[in-house]
Design a protein around this motif. Structure first.
Motif: not given
Length: 102
Positions: A69, A74-75
């Motif tokens: 994360e 990427y979001d």
């Protein structure tokens, strides 16, 4: 022992795989080129990506999720956990030794 499935942009997948192994969050990462079709922000997209199969341990999994994360571009990264119903014991031992601190 889990295996994590992660998708990443083709130009960043190698670096993610290497960092996971360097940080001892993965014993091994297999990389497969894929074409993904998905909906994002109301539009259908088609992108070349890399699927990462990450061999990890139960103890390392939560840290692996946090790490992905943090570093993933990427979001909303694709990260899914697969738990094995059968695996060779020698592989389980190798994986644990590869991830544990020296």
């Amino acid at each position: 022992m889990p295996t994590a499935y992660i998708t990443a942009p083709a130009d960043e997948a190698d670096a993610i795989a290497e960092r996971l192994v360097e940080e001892r969050l993965a014993a091994c990462v297999n990389r497969f080129p894929i074409t993904s079709t998905y909906r994002w922000e109301g539009e259908v997209h088609h992108d070349e990506e890399v699927a990462l199969l990450v061999k990890t341990t139960d103890d390392a999994y939560a840290d692996l999720v946090d790490f992905v994360e943090e570093i993933h571009p990427y979001d909303v990264p694709c990260l899914e956990r697969f738990d094995e119903s059968h695996v060779l014991e020698s592989f389980v031992e190798w994986r644990a030794e590869s991830i544990s601190a020296e």
